[in-house]
Structure formats: C-alpha cells, structure tokens
Design a protein around this motif. Sequence first.
Motif, mmCIF file in Angstrom:
data_model
loop_
_atom_site.group_PDB
_atom_site.id
_atom_site.type_symbol
_atom_site.label_atom_id
_atom_site.label_comp_id
_atom_site.label_asym_id
_atom_site.label_seq_id
_atom_site.Cartn_x
_atom_site.Cartn_y
_atom_site.Cartn_z
ATOM 1 N N TYR A 146 0.893 -1.179 0.000
ATOM 2 C CA TYR A 146 0.000 0.000 0.000
ATOM 3 C C TYR A 146 0.916 1.210 0.000
ATOM 4 O O TYR A 146 1.356 1.683 1.036
ATOM 5 N N THR A 153 8.295 0.631 -4.163
ATOM 6 C CA THR A 153 7.098 -0.152 -4.493
ATOM 7 C C THR A 153 7.464 -1.275 -5.462
ATOM 8 O O THR A 153 7.053 -2.424 -5.295
ATOM 9 N N VAL A 169 -0.991 -5.588 -4.430
ATOM 10 C CA VAL A 169 -0.827 -4.143 -4.347
ATOM 11 C C VAL A 169 -2.214 -3.520 -4.220
ATOM 12 O O VAL A 169 -3.116 -3.830 -4.998
ATOM 13 N N VAL A 170 -2.380 -2.669 -3.219
ATOM 14 C CA VAL A 170 -3.645 -1.957 -3.032
ATOM 15 C C VAL A 170 -3.358 -0.491 -3.311
ATOM 16 O O VAL A 170 -2.449 0.093 -2.717
ATOM 17 N N PHE A 171 -4.109 0.085 -4.228
ATOM 18 C CA PHE A 171 -3.885 1.472 -4.625
ATOM 19 C C PHE A 171 -3.827 2.392 -3.394
ATOM 20 O O PHE A 171 -4.687 2.316 -2.511
ATOM 21 N N THR A 193 4.225 -0.387 3.460
ATOM 22 C CA THR A 193 3.622 0.922 3.206
ATOM 23 C C THR A 193 4.692 2.010 3.335
ATOM 24 O O THR A 193 5.878 1.707 3.404
ATOM 25 N N ASP A 313 -0.890 4.306 -12.334
ATOM 26 C CA ASP A 313 -0.441 3.921 -11.003
ATOM 27 C C ASP A 313 -0.122 2.430 -10.975
ATOM 28 O O ASP A 313 -0.782 1.628 -11.641
ATOM 29 N N GLY A 315 -0.784 0.583 -8.706
ATOM 30 C CA GLY A 315 -1.930 -0.054 -8.078
ATOM 31 C C GLY A 315 -2.960 -0.599 -9.052
ATOM 32 O O GLY A 315 -3.983 -1.137 -8.634
ATOM 33 N N TRP A 316 -2.743 -0.471 -10.352
ATOM 34 C CA TRP A 316 -3.619 -1.076 -11.359
ATOM 35 C C TRP A 316 -2.841 -2.078 -12.159
ATOM 36 O O TRP A 316 -1.624 -2.028 -12.242
ATOM 37 N N SER A 615 -8.940 4.417 -10.947
ATOM 38 C CA SER A 615 -8.121 4.228 -12.140
ATOM 39 C C SER A 615 -8.638 5.064 -13.304
ATOM 40 O O SER A 615 -8.177 4.920 -14.425
#
Length: 655
Positions: A146, A153, A169-171, A193, A313, A315-316, A615
């Motif tokens: 996160y 990351t 992975v959490v946006f 994090t 990102d 996160g996607w 997103s």
Amino acid sequence: MAETPHGQGQETLSNLLQESRSFPPPADLAAHANVQADAYEAASADRLRFWEDQARRLQWEQPWSNVLEWNPPFAKWFTGGTINAAVNCLDRHVDAGLGERVAYHWEGEPGDTRTITYAQLKDMVCQASNALLELGVAKGDRVAIYMPMIPETVVAMLACARIGAVHMVVFGGFSVDALGTRLDDSQAKLVITADGGYRRGKPSSLKPAVDAAVRDRPAVEHVLVVRRTGQDVEWTEGRDVWWHDAVEGQSTEHTAEAHDAEHPLYIMYTSGTTAKPKGILHTTGGYLTQVSYTHWAVFDLKADTDVFWTAADIGWVTGHSYIVYGPLSNGATSVMYEGTPDTPHKGRFWEIVQKYGVTIAYMAPTAIRTFMKWGEEHPARFDLSSLRVLGSVGEPINPEAYMWYRTHIGGGRAPVVDTWWQTETGAIMVSPLPGVTAGKPGAAMRPLPGVEVDVVDDQGKSVPNGGGGFIVVREPWPSMLRGIWGDPERYEKTYWSRFEGLYFPGDGAKRDEDGDIWLLGRVDDVMLVSGHNISTTEVESALVSHPKVAEAAVTGATDPVTGQAIVAFVILRGEAGDGGTELVKDLRDHVAAHLGAIAKPRQIMVVPELPKTRSGKIMRRLLRDVAENRELGDVSTLTDAQSIQTLKDAFQQGG
Ligand code: ATP
Ligand code: MG
C-alpha cells in the motif's frame, strides 16, 4: 454478471458511428518494426508453438514439459517449467552486462529525482528479499503493498516474486475499508507501506490508514514502512518496522529459487467499474511470457534506445504489466512519476517527456480528455519530438480524443495504439501493431498474434463484418487469470457461463466492414431504446466530437415510452462557458445528426465532474442510479464520494 437487455431477441448492438479516417504506419517505423505482418500467420498456423517461441524470450531454470493443460475453464501453461520472475527482470540483464543501464528515471512530485540502474535495482531487491525472509515471510504467503509511486514499491513487488510470496498491491488512494477487505480476502501476513507520498503539491499520509486497517486483523504480523515524506507516524513497537532499518543493512546477495511456472505471482483487484472489485489471480510463467511479448510487440520496444513511460499507477494492472514486469523483463528504461499531471502546472507530463526524452508514452483516455479540456497550449510549450509511439488503455478512446492525442502529443507523426485488455487478461489482447496496422481513431483493430478474440452475437455465433455483439476469447492465452482469489464459483459464473466454452469479458464490440474491432463499452451499460440496443460509447463519442465538449458519460434510465431513455452528463471544454438551454439543444441535435434520431439524449446535464474509479474510468452504474433516482451502489473504488452526492442532488432539482 447483471442481466442485460441481450438475450431477449432484440437486435445486437447498433453500429451507428461512421469513422473513415485511417493512418498507415510511418514508413521508417514500419521498416524497422519488431513485429511484421507475418507474425499473424505464424501464430495462427500453430498458436501453441508461437507462445512457446515467446516463452523462450525468458530465462527458464527448467524448461516446460507441457505447453498447455486445458481443463476448461482452468488452464495451466508451461507446466513442468520453473522460472523466477525477479531473476528475469534483473539478474538476467545484469549477467548480460547491462547492469549500468537505467531501469527507472524516477521523478517525485516535488521535483526530486532518482536514477536507478538494473544493477542497483537488483541489489535493492536482494536486500528486500533477505528482509522479508527475516520478517517471517515464506513462499506462498501474501504480502499487501500500500504505497505511493516510489521505487521501493517496485522493489517490494520483485522481492515478493523472488522469494515466491504473492504480492497484492492496493492502490494508495483507497480507504481503510477497501484496504481492510482486501486484507481479509488475502490473509496477508505483512503490509508494506510508507509514511506518505506526494499528491497535488502536498504530502498525503498512508500509515494512518494501515494502522486502522490492521488494528483488528491479527493475521498481519508486521508493517514495513518506507520513509518518504518524513511526516509523523504512530508506531506500534514489535509490529512496525522501518524499511531503512530492516532492508538497507541487508546483504545484496540472495540466491533465488526458481518457482513452478504456475506458482502464484500476484493478486490484483479489478477497478470496480461495474461491480464490487474481483481479486484476480495471476501466476508466473505464462503471465511473464505474454507481458514481455506484448510490451515488445505493441510498443515496438527497442530496449537500448527507447525511454518508455506508462503514466498510470502501479496499483492497477496497467502498472503491474507495463511499469514493472513488461519493461523490466525486456531490459527497458522507464520513467516513473509519483504525482498528478497538474502539479505544479498543467504541462507537467510534457515537461517530463521533454526532460527524459520519452519515446513511448502509454496513458488512459480519461487523462487525454482532461488534457483536451485544459487546452493544447500546455503541451505546445514543450519539445515532444522524441515521442514515436503513443498508447491508450482503460476505456474506449473517443475518436476526437485519439485525434487530439495523435495531433497535439504525437505531432501528427506517432501512431496511436489503442490497447484493449483487462485485469483478468493480464496483458494486451487486442491492439494495432505500430509498424503494421493502419490505425483508425477509436478502434482497437485486431487481436494480437496468438490471441483468439472474436465478436459474437447473443447465441455465441461469430458476427460477419459490419455486425455487432460481444467480445469473447475462444482459446486460453498465457497471461489469463487463473481464478478469483478465494471464490472459484464467481470465476466460472462471471466469465464462463454466458457462452458455452468461451471466455466472456463483459464488453460489447462491433466488427466494421474491414473486419476491424471497435469496443463499445460494458455490456452492463448498453441501453435499450425503443427496441434498439445503443452503446454508451458511441453516444459519448458523438458528444465529445462537439467542439464545446471535453468529456461525456451516458446512461440509460427507465422511460415509460421508450423502455429506456438516454441521459447524458457532459463536461465542457475550458473556454466553453457553463452551458445553458441553447447549448443543450445544440448537443442533442449534434448527436441526432451523427447517430440518428434514435440516439438523441432525453436529457443532458452539464456537470463539473463525473464519477470515476480511482483508475480513471467513468462509473456509469452510479449515473444510472442517479438518473433512476436510486440508492447509490458500491462506491468503494470511487475517487470522490461527495461529488456524486452533489450531482445526485442537482439532478433531482431538475439539473
Ligand atoms: P470491474 O471489472 O471491477 O467492473 P474494470 O472492468 O474497470 O472494473 P479493469 O480490469 O481495470 O477493471 O478494466 C478492464 C476494462 O476496461 C475492460 O473490460 C474494458 O471495459 C475497459 N477497457 C480497457 N481498455 C480498453 C480499450 N482500449 N478500449 C475499450 N475498453 C477498454
Ligand atoms: Mg471488468
């Protein structure tokens, strides 16, 4: 999958929009393109052999014994083979003497920068691998990430891949709840994090959300925290560990084990555009094969000279496949940017292109439409002549947005590749090839070599040229999802029950007279007006082709006369003022002139913002809730829950 108007005997998706522009590849690009037209024939002559050839781009410890085991709907690719994804992304290139090549030009939002070579990235990943092992993470364990968009990351993801832990992975923009449900789902042992990251010119915090999410979740043993912003954080002794303490003192030696080709690599949630997000599982060998091939083929990547930038990102899935695994497996040099496109000014993206000499850029239509709204004077201030290929992903690209991108960013020279794929497909499935295809504005064109995509009617029969219906995949592909984490039933039901033996992505599509594919939006979003199925995408594109409109979202609302009526929400371009009845009338006529009277919206509301997922996708289901005056559905992945409420109130007051 929600019930759709299809299957009730109505005609298939109408095919209203006429687009006749087409742009052949630049001669020079075509002459030196990685992939030529013969790739299609080679792949269709022997699809499995084609994918074996692509798998050989990678370094396998143990070669596979079986290319595909297919027990519908469960596929296993390259069984018997063993491979390590991190080794393929790093060690392999360092061993080949490319250690000094830049892996990432990283740009922080405040303007701080880091240049990270392949050798440095490998050392960082080995250190992090040793640290994860020391924190008790074992092969098969889940690790939640996160984070802001910083190099750590990528390091965290690859360290997981290296030791065989499964990253999730959490946006970083998600709420405590969204993080919490994903932790429950995955039973992650470790959360990685940062104190925070920079967004819109100021530090925004991450650690407090983790603290709140982890409080009642004993499965999480440790929280590993990168210091990015230096802001104050609460600290739980014994549980929380600083990255600089745990990682940076570790040895840079780590001997990687090769994992089974089908070993889980990661879980990634879908965007939540049409429903509650689904936790999609991807495995190692097939995934890496297809992301590596598509990154090289679709962007015509020349690893030694190109500078590649996916402005999305991590996160996607787009970030996973085309910031991390695709570019690194190909030994490419990428740009990675932490922040927002308008900080500190609206030309920030173009400044980055100029600064690093970006040659290939990949972004979402939502970003492109925003740039259109801001005006072409912003990119015009920078030298964008390095750009040679432009990519689009995430939603159908409206022909006008395509033309703007091609003209104002690509200098009328760089081809635009509109890439259709999903979290579930793992990698690009339908796209032009920049050295082969004459691209049409708004069309994803053709399935890539080795990919068996078709457009079918509601009986699952292939439609002829000029027909419309549903996009499906006929044969398994290497990077396909292996399931929904913890919910095998939902996997079968969502993707494999609509048509016998066919994978159903949930998108509508048409095939034009030349046989090229156009995506028409979500099947859930298709409108049924007086017995005609009308695609949201086509009405939106017609609205966006009006000079005063920057962005449009369309939905069907129940109507006593026509069954459903078209309701449109539009954002105007910078200089267009704030609407008024004259403009609304003008827009309705404009749509009718483009698509026919049947597609004329019943209502058009001018709005300052549209509800979007984090997103960047328009959430039409929420607009339908507004238009039909219902309670709003799942908003967990929405960017801004307040603005949809404001919009709902305004709509009720007859907006
Ligand atoms: P959810 O599945 O939770 O509703 P989502 O489908 O938006 O969310 P993603 O996997 O991020 O989650 O997005 C994939 C979808 O995005 C595709 O199914 C398609 O609808 C749309 N899409 C992506 N690229 C394109 C493209 N080039 N053209 C048209 N549509 C696209
Ligand atoms: Mg989806």
